[in-house]
Design a protein around this motif. Structure first.
Motif, PDB file in Angstrom:
ATOM      1  N   ARG A 162     -55.160  15.716  73.296  1.00  0.00           N
ATOM      2  CA  ARG A 162     -54.799  16.439  72.081  1.00  0.00           C
ATOM      3  C   ARG A 162     -55.698  17.664  71.940  1.00  0.00           C
ATOM      4  O   ARG A 162     -56.858  17.620  72.298  1.00  0.00           O
ATOM      5  CB  ARG A 162     -54.995  15.554  70.847  1.00  0.00           C
ATOM      6  CG  ARG A 162     -54.099  14.356  70.804  1.00  0.00           C
ATOM      7  CD  ARG A 162     -54.272  13.621  69.476  1.00  0.00           C
ATOM      8  NE  ARG A 162     -53.387  12.478  69.404  1.00  0.00           N
ATOM      9  CZ  ARG A 162     -53.717  11.268  69.825  1.00  0.00           C
ATOM     10  NH1 ARG A 162     -54.908  11.034  70.303  1.00  0.00           N
ATOM     11  NH2 ARG A 162     -52.853  10.284  69.747  1.00  0.00           N
ATOM     12  N   GLU A 163     -55.153  18.726  71.350  1.00  0.00           N
ATOM     13  CA  GLU A 163     -55.940  19.929  71.093  1.00  0.00           C
ATOM     14  C   GLU A 163     -56.155  20.144  69.596  1.00  0.00           C
ATOM     15  O   GLU A 163     -56.825  21.086  69.198  1.00  0.00           O
ATOM     16  CB  GLU A 163     -55.238  21.162  71.689  1.00  0.00           C
ATOM     17  CG  GLU A 163     -55.072  21.111  73.187  1.00  0.00           C
ATOM     18  CD  GLU A 163     -56.365  21.316  73.952  1.00  0.00           C
ATOM     19  OE1 GLU A 163     -57.318  21.882  73.383  1.00  0.00           O
ATOM     20  OE2 GLU A 163     -56.424  20.914  75.120  1.00  0.00           O
ATOM     21  N   ARG A 164     -55.618  19.256  68.770  1.00  0.00           N
ATOM     22  CA  ARG A 164     -55.645  19.429  67.316  1.00  0.00           C
ATOM     23  C   ARG A 164     -57.059  19.561  66.750  1.00  0.00           C
ATOM     24  O   ARG A 164     -57.313  20.372  65.868  1.00  0.00           O
ATOM     25  CB  ARG A 164     -54.919  18.254  66.664  1.00  0.00           C
ATOM     26  CG  ARG A 164     -54.754  18.392  65.193  1.00  0.00           C
ATOM     27  CD  ARG A 164     -53.909  17.277  64.656  1.00  0.00           C
ATOM     28  NE  ARG A 164     -53.717  17.416  63.233  1.00  0.00           N
ATOM     29  CZ  ARG A 164     -53.063  16.563  62.502  1.00  0.00           C
ATOM     30  NH1 ARG A 164     -52.511  15.511  63.062  1.00  0.00           N
ATOM     31  NH2 ARG A 164     -52.927  16.737  61.216  1.00  0.00           N
ATOM     32  N   TYR A 165     -57.973  18.734  67.201  1.00  0.00           N
ATOM     33  CA  TYR A 165     -59.359  18.766  66.711  1.00  0.00           C
ATOM     34  C   TYR A 165     -60.305  19.200  67.817  1.00  0.00           C
ATOM     35  O   TYR A 165     -61.400  18.698  67.941  1.00  0.00           O
ATOM     36  CB  TYR A 165     -59.767  17.395  66.179  1.00  0.00           C
ATOM     37  CG  TYR A 165     -58.836  16.851  65.124  1.00  0.00           C
ATOM     38  CD1 TYR A 165     -58.795  17.424  63.861  1.00  0.00           C
ATOM     39  CD2 TYR A 165     -57.997  15.787  65.399  1.00  0.00           C
ATOM     40  CE1 TYR A 165     -57.935  16.943  62.885  1.00  0.00           C
ATOM     41  CE2 TYR A 165     -57.133  15.297  64.429  1.00  0.00           C
ATOM     42  CZ  TYR A 165     -57.102  15.878  63.181  1.00  0.00           C
ATOM     43  OH  TYR A 165     -56.252  15.397  62.231  1.00  0.00           O
ATOM     44  N   GLY A 166     -59.860  20.109  68.647  1.00  0.00           N
ATOM     45  CA  GLY A 166     -60.599  20.449  69.850  1.00  0.00           C
ATOM     46  C   GLY A 166     -60.004  19.621  70.972  1.00  0.00           C
ATOM     47  O   GLY A 166     -59.148  18.777  70.757  1.00  0.00           O
ATOM     48  N   SER A 167     -60.425  19.835  72.153  1.00  0.00           N
ATOM     49  CA  SER A 167     -59.866  19.115  73.298  1.00  0.00           C
ATOM     50  C   SER A 167     -60.390  17.682  73.313  1.00  0.00           C
ATOM     51  O   SER A 167     -61.588  17.456  73.401  1.00  0.00           O
ATOM     52  CB  SER A 167     -60.255  19.836  74.582  1.00  0.00           C
ATOM     53  OG  SER A 167     -59.648  19.229  75.676  1.00  0.00           O
ATOM     54  N   GLU A 168     -59.483  16.700  73.195  1.00  0.00           N
ATOM     55  CA  GLU A 168     -59.899  15.289  73.188  1.00  0.00           C
ATOM     56  C   GLU A 168     -58.911  14.431  73.951  1.00  0.00           C
ATOM     57  O   GLU A 168     -57.709  14.649  73.892  1.00  0.00           O
ATOM     58  CB  GLU A 168     -60.043  14.782  71.749  1.00  0.00           C
ATOM     59  CG  GLU A 168     -58.731  14.748  70.991  1.00  0.00           C
ATOM     60  CD  GLU A 168     -58.857  14.192  69.578  1.00  0.00           C
ATOM     61  OE1 GLU A 168     -59.900  14.379  68.942  1.00  0.00           O
ATOM     62  OE2 GLU A 168     -57.888  13.580  69.116  1.00  0.00           O
ATOM     63  N   TRP A 169     -59.459  13.461  74.673  1.00  0.00           N
ATOM     64  CA  TRP A 169     -58.647  12.455  75.354  1.00  0.00           C
ATOM     65  C   TRP A 169     -58.707  11.174  74.542  1.00  0.00           C
ATOM     66  O   TRP A 169     -59.766  10.786  74.061  1.00  0.00           O
ATOM     67  CB  TRP A 169     -59.181  12.198  76.758  1.00  0.00           C
ATOM     68  CG  TRP A 169     -58.816  13.280  77.725  1.00  0.00           C
ATOM     69  CD1 TRP A 169     -59.598  14.327  78.099  1.00  0.00           C
ATOM     70  CD2 TRP A 169     -57.592  13.415  78.439  1.00  0.00           C
ATOM     71  NE1 TRP A 169     -58.931  15.118  79.005  1.00  0.00           N
ATOM     72  CE2 TRP A 169     -57.694  14.574  79.233  1.00  0.00           C
ATOM     73  CE3 TRP A 169     -56.413  12.675  78.494  1.00  0.00           C
ATOM     74  CZ2 TRP A 169     -56.657  15.013  80.069  1.00  0.00           C
ATOM     75  CZ3 TRP A 169     -55.391  13.105  79.319  1.00  0.00           C
ATOM     76  CH2 TRP A 169     -55.515  14.254  80.101  1.00  0.00           C
ATOM     77  N   SER A 170     -57.549  10.519  74.419  1.00  0.00           N
ATOM     78  CA  SER A 170     -57.451   9.323  73.590  1.00  0.00           C
ATOM     79  C   SER A 170     -56.342   8.424  74.114  1.00  0.00           C
ATOM     80  O   SER A 170     -55.619   8.788  75.041  1.00  0.00           O
ATOM     81  CB  SER A 170     -57.147   9.741  72.144  1.00  0.00           C
ATOM     82  OG  SER A 170     -57.095   8.628  71.288  1.00  0.00           O
TER      83      SER A 170
END
Length: 134
Positions: free
Chosen positions: A31-39
């Motif tokens: 996701r890029e919504r809150y910065g680049s994050e893998w989940s």
């Protein structure tokens, strides 16, 4: 001014697994919504949805996949401001569909458990995976 009571924010997600070349892989979303994050793929329950309806909707929205829901895997909770987010997860397998980048998820990856531990952005999810996938 009266302070509002903390609220519980309920979301549902899946630990989507597949076997490839005799190795188990886990689906992660970026996701890029809150910065680049893998989940792990997950999202909030809406309105009058039951948990299973929300799970099917969220997996389709985030990954483009329909899934076969398996057993309950557990939950991960953490504070979000004054509230608490409760993420309920089920094991699942891919049924059908095709991923297309969307407003929530820009990329997906099928990875080993070891690679998931490296990529996951949140320690809570790393601990959760370690506990459910020895």
């Amino acid at each position: 001014m009266k302070k509002s009571s903390p609220q519980a924010i309920v979301s549902v997600g899946a630990v989507i697994l597949r076997q490839k070349n005799h190795k188990r892989e886990i689906l992660l979303v970026k996701r890029e919504r809150y910065g680049s994050e893998w989940s792990l793929p997950k999202g909030k329950v809406k309105g009058e949805e039951n948990l299973h309806e929300a799970l099917a909707r969220e997996m389709l929205e985030e990954t483009g996949y329909t899934i076969i829901k398996g057993q309950y895997a557990g939950c991960v909770s953490y504070p979000v401001g004054a509230d608490i987010k409760i993420n309920l997860f089920w094991f699942a397998t891919f049924e059908s569909g095709n991923f297309k980048p969307n407003k929530e998820v820009v990329e997906i990856a099928w990875v080993s458990k070891e690679e998931a531990m490296r990529l996951l952005s949140y320690d809570e999810l790393k601990k959760f995976l370690m506990n459910i996938m020895p």
